[in-house]
Design an enzyme around this catalytic site. Structure first.
Site, PDB file in Angstrom:
ATOM      1  N   HIS A 118      90.544  61.488  17.287  1.00 12.63           N
ATOM      2  CA  HIS A 118      89.887  62.906  16.099  1.00 12.63           C
ATOM      3  C   HIS A 118      89.037  63.218  15.276  1.00 12.63           C
ATOM      4  CE1 HIS A 118      94.703  62.136  14.837  1.00 12.63           C
ATOM      5  NE2 HIS A 118      94.855  62.990  15.421  1.00 12.63           N
ATOM      6  N   GLY A 131      96.328  64.583  10.284  1.00 13.14           N
ATOM      7  CA  GLY A 131      96.027  62.897   9.620  1.00 13.14           C
ATOM      8  C   GLY A 131      96.014  62.433  10.393  1.00 13.14           C
ATOM      9  N   LEU A 146      93.797  60.168  10.680  1.00 13.39           N
ATOM     10  CA  LEU A 146      93.055  60.038  11.141  1.00 13.39           C
ATOM     11  C   LEU A 146      91.901  59.021  12.307  1.00 13.39           C
ATOM     12  CD1 LEU A 146      90.882  63.276   9.965  1.00 13.39           C
ATOM     13  CD2 LEU A 146      92.166  63.433  11.445  1.00 13.39           C
ATOM     14  N   GLU A 151      93.794  64.529  24.889  1.00 11.78           N
ATOM     15  CA  GLU A 151      95.355  64.543  26.316  1.00 11.78           C
ATOM     16  C   GLU A 151      95.910  64.260  26.525  1.00 11.78           C
ATOM     17  OE1 GLU A 151      91.780  64.367  29.905  1.00 11.78           O
ATOM     18  OE2 GLU A 151      91.799  66.971  29.737  1.00 11.78           O
TER      19      GLU A 151
END
Ligand code: PAF
Length: 292
Positions: free
Chosen positions: A47, A41, A43, A160
């Site tokens: 995301h 979450g 976000l 990443e």
């Protein structure tokens, strides 16, 4: 299951795994591709970019929002982790009304026993984050495996920024023979190049600006690595942070991308990456850059 109406879009939200599993069974046909974006979450654009990629590459996309207690080695960090479900739902709904959201409770996932499974990730777990956050990757392995079993994704998307986590999830998938493609996606950065992270929410505006030094240092370290050894570059980074009164360096490591072992001597055909973790006012930030 709940169907939530935001700005005329209708999103399916599940709070229990059984209901989600039933729903996925009801929509899935042969060769039906499920894309999965696991999150905790709070976000941000990073995301959302994973969700966009999943929407493009799959028939259906599941996003999970679950602050996983077993991957926090520090109770204060767990307690302070931002929980912004309503806001997150609003952000997802701006992307698509087709995303399926899974926001389970701790009890639904752990069924009364909040414990992580011990994993052997062939040593990947002993470097960097694993050294400084004991038990963290057992918690990550436990929750990601459990979520994969519930969602049964074809493709799963990870940022990443958490490169060590990405390698660990790939290892867990190959060792457990799970049928899921784990896809690493580029880091999303703010305008001052600070890597996007849910933890950035806890920074003041001033700290956010100051945090530009993290990427700036990584970018310079990359330049220096062309003509200097890993040891020389590391010493330069340590000195840079010693001079900075706002930040405390936890680690800087130049490592082989595949094994995550520290680079002692540069070897041709190996891919190297620099990893960094720093604290600003008790908030821990990490970042990474590919070096060649
Ligand atoms: O990267 C994260 O947000 C978490 O570690 C993950 C993969 C959702 C597991 O809790």
């Amino acid at each position: 299951m709940f169907a939530l109406n935001f700005n005329k879009t209708v999103m399916h939200i599940f709070y229990e795994k059984v209901a989600l599993i039933d729903h996925l069974k009801s929509i899935g046909t042969t060769n039906f591709k499920i894309g999965f974006v696991p999150t905790m979450g709070a976000l941000h654009q990073g995301h959302l970019s994973l969700m966009q990629k999943s929407l493009l590459e799959n028939d259906s996309t599941v996003v999970s929002i679950f602050v996983n207690p077993t991957q926090f080695n520090n109770k204060e960090d767990l307690d302070k982790y931002p929980r912004t479900l309503e806001d997150d739902i609003r952000k997802i709904s701006t992307l698509s009304d087709q995303i399926i959201l899974f926001a389970p409770t701790v009890d639904d996932i752990y069924e009364g026993s909040i414990l992580s499974h011990p994993f052997d990730f062939d040593g990947l777990e002993n470097q960097m984050e694993g050294k400084f956050r004991p038990g963290h990757f057992d918690g990550v392995g436990t929750i990601v495996k459990r979520l994969f079993e519930i969602v049964t994704p074809t493709n799963a998307y990870f940022g990443e920024k958490d490169f060590q986590q990405l390698q660990i999830v790939k290892k867990m998938v190959s060792k457990s023979s799970l049928k899921v493609n784990v896809i690493g996606c580029p880091i999303y950065r703010e305008s001052n190049q600070l890597a996007m992270s849910s933890r950035n929410e806890r920074l003041t505006a001033n700290e956010r600006e100051e945090a530009a030094v993290i990427y700036k240092t990584l970018a310079l370290a990359k330049e220096k690595f062309e003509t200097n050894s890993a040891k020389e570059v590391s010493e330069w980074v340590i000195k840079t942070f010693e001079k900075n009164e706002h930040f405390t360096l936890e680690y800087f490591q130049i490592a082989d991308e595949a094994t995550l072992l520290p680079c002692v001597r540069k070897t041709q055909n190996k891919k190297y990456r620099a990893f960094i973790a720093v604290f600003i006012n008790n908030i821990r930030l990490i970042d990474t850059i590919s070096l060649n």
